[in-house]
Scaffold this motif. Sequence first.
Motif, short mmCIF file in Angstrom:
data_model
loop_
_atom_site.label_atom_id
_atom_site.label_comp_id
_atom_site.label_asym_id
_atom_site.label_seq_id
_atom_site.Cartn_x
_atom_site.Cartn_y
_atom_site.Cartn_z
N HIS A 1 0.76 -1.24 0.00
CA HIS A 1 0.00 0.00 0.00
C HIS A 1 0.80 1.29 0.00
CE1 HIS A 1 -3.39 -2.60 0.72
NE2 HIS A 1 -2.79 -3.08 1.77
N GLY A 2 1.95 1.40 -0.62
CA GLY A 2 2.60 2.69 -0.66
C GLY A 2 3.86 2.73 -1.51
N TYR A 3 4.15 3.93 -2.06
CA TYR A 3 5.35 4.12 -2.88
C TYR A 3 5.71 5.60 -2.90
CZ TYR A 3 2.18 5.81 -6.54
OH TYR A 3 1.24 6.51 -7.24
N GLN B 1 8.86 2.63 -9.53
CA GLN B 1 7.50 2.13 -9.76
C GLN B 1 6.56 3.25 -10.18
OE1 GLN B 1 9.15 1.69 -6.68
NE2 GLN B 1 7.63 1.24 -5.13
N ALA B 2 6.80 4.48 -9.73
CA ALA B 2 5.98 5.61 -10.20
C ALA B 2 6.22 5.84 -11.68
CB ALA B 2 6.30 6.87 -9.40
N GLN B 3 7.48 5.71 -12.12
CA GLN B 3 7.79 5.86 -13.54
C GLN B 3 7.09 4.78 -14.36
OE1 GLN B 3 11.93 6.63 -14.61
NE2 GLN B 3 12.32 7.39 -12.54
N ALA C 1 4.70 -1.30 11.50
CA ALA C 1 4.84 -1.58 12.93
C ALA C 1 4.30 -2.94 13.33
CB ALA C 1 4.14 -0.49 13.75
N ASP C 2 3.21 -3.40 12.71
CA ASP C 2 2.55 -4.61 13.21
C ASP C 2 2.68 -5.82 12.28
OD1 ASP C 2 0.96 -3.45 11.31
OD2 ASP C 2 -0.82 -3.30 12.57
N THR C 3 3.65 -5.78 11.36
CA THR C 3 3.94 -6.96 10.54
C THR C 3 5.46 -7.06 10.38
OG1 THR C 3 4.08 -5.97 8.32
CG2 THR C 3 1.87 -6.47 9.14
N ALA C 4 5.90 -8.14 9.80
CA ALA C 4 7.34 -8.33 9.55
C ALA C 4 7.77 -7.74 8.21
CB ALA C 4 7.66 -9.83 9.58
N ASN C 5 6.87 -6.99 7.57
CA ASN C 5 7.15 -6.48 6.23
C ASN C 5 7.42 -4.99 6.18
OD1 ASN C 5 6.91 -9.01 5.13
ND2 ASN C 5 4.84 -8.71 4.37
N ALA C 6 7.94 -4.59 5.02
CA ALA C 6 8.22 -3.19 4.71
C ALA C 6 7.86 -2.97 3.25
CB ALA C 6 9.70 -2.88 4.95
N PHE C 7 7.73 -1.70 2.87
CA PHE C 7 7.51 -1.32 1.49
C PHE C 7 8.79 -0.66 0.99
CE2 PHE C 7 3.43 -1.46 3.54
CZ PHE C 7 2.68 -2.22 2.65
N TYR C 8 9.13 -0.90 -0.28
CA TYR C 8 10.41 -0.46 -0.83
C TYR C 8 10.18 0.39 -2.07
CZ TYR C 8 12.35 -3.97 2.26
OH TYR C 8 12.69 -4.70 3.37
N ALA C 9 11.02 1.41 -2.24
CA ALA C 9 11.00 2.24 -3.44
C ALA C 9 12.41 2.73 -3.72
CB ALA C 9 10.05 3.42 -3.26
N CYS C 10 12.83 2.68 -4.99
CA CYS C 10 14.11 3.26 -5.39
C CYS C 10 13.84 4.48 -6.25
CB CYS C 10 14.95 2.26 -6.17
SG CYS C 10 15.76 1.06 -5.09
N ILE C 11 14.62 5.52 -5.98
CA ILE C 11 14.49 6.78 -6.69
C ILE C 11 15.86 7.13 -7.25
CG2 ILE C 11 13.78 9.19 -6.50
CD1 ILE C 11 12.97 6.92 -3.61
N ASP C 12 15.92 7.36 -8.57
CA ASP C 12 17.17 7.73 -9.23
C ASP C 12 17.26 9.24 -9.27
OD1 ASP C 12 18.28 5.04 -10.38
OD2 ASP C 12 16.11 5.00 -10.69
N VAL C 13 18.34 9.80 -8.69
CA VAL C 13 18.50 11.23 -8.58
C VAL C 13 19.91 11.65 -9.03
CG1 VAL C 13 16.84 11.42 -6.67
CG2 VAL C 13 19.26 11.12 -6.16
N ARG C 14 20.02 12.92 -9.39
CA ARG C 14 21.33 13.55 -9.65
C ARG C 14 21.46 14.65 -8.63
NH1 ARG C 14 20.73 14.69 -14.51
NH2 ARG C 14 21.45 12.69 -15.26
N VAL C 15 22.38 14.49 -7.68
CA VAL C 15 22.55 15.43 -6.58
C VAL C 15 23.54 16.52 -6.99
CG1 VAL C 15 23.13 15.69 -4.15
CG2 VAL C 15 22.20 13.51 -4.96
N GLY C 16 23.12 17.77 -6.80
CA GLY C 16 24.03 18.88 -7.07
C GLY C 16 23.56 19.79 -8.15
#
Length: 173
Positions: A33-35, A43-45, A158-173
Amino acid sequence: MKNLKRRIAAVAAGIGIAPLIVVTIPVGTASAHGYVSSPPSRQAQCAQGVVPCGQIKWEPQSVEGPKGLRSCSGGNARFAELDDDRKGWRVTPVGGTTTFNWTLTVGHRTSTWEYFVGGRRVAVFNDHGAQPGSSVSHRVNLGGASGTQKVLAVWNIADTANAFYACIDVRVG
């Protein structure tokens, strides 16, 4: 002969009833349920059609896996293409401190939100079990990183053993 007819009748009845059983068995609900929607995560792309993708196109909020992973797919084989750094992900220019916006379709009780750059945790936000609304934003200092980077954002439930994952490609600077 009588036994054979009974067996045939029983098999025929089973074949006839099987589709009804399949239709009436409740289907488990998705628990993903989240990204990160901005800057646009991989995943948004996919959902926006920026990069051609498979199933994740229709369920960007579904990248869920066991806590403690460091993969863009959350260890979910259905979304393994998110781990492919050569796929042509668009890179978003950002500053050394950037705001990451999560879109949440279900607000699970939250332990922490974590952000990693180059495998190093650069930020953690502790929600102490609070349940967020439909969006969450975090202002994250990217820890002196520069150039093109892949940020891994993790929402630990908090109440499960799971997490949600997202990778974001950025150019810093």
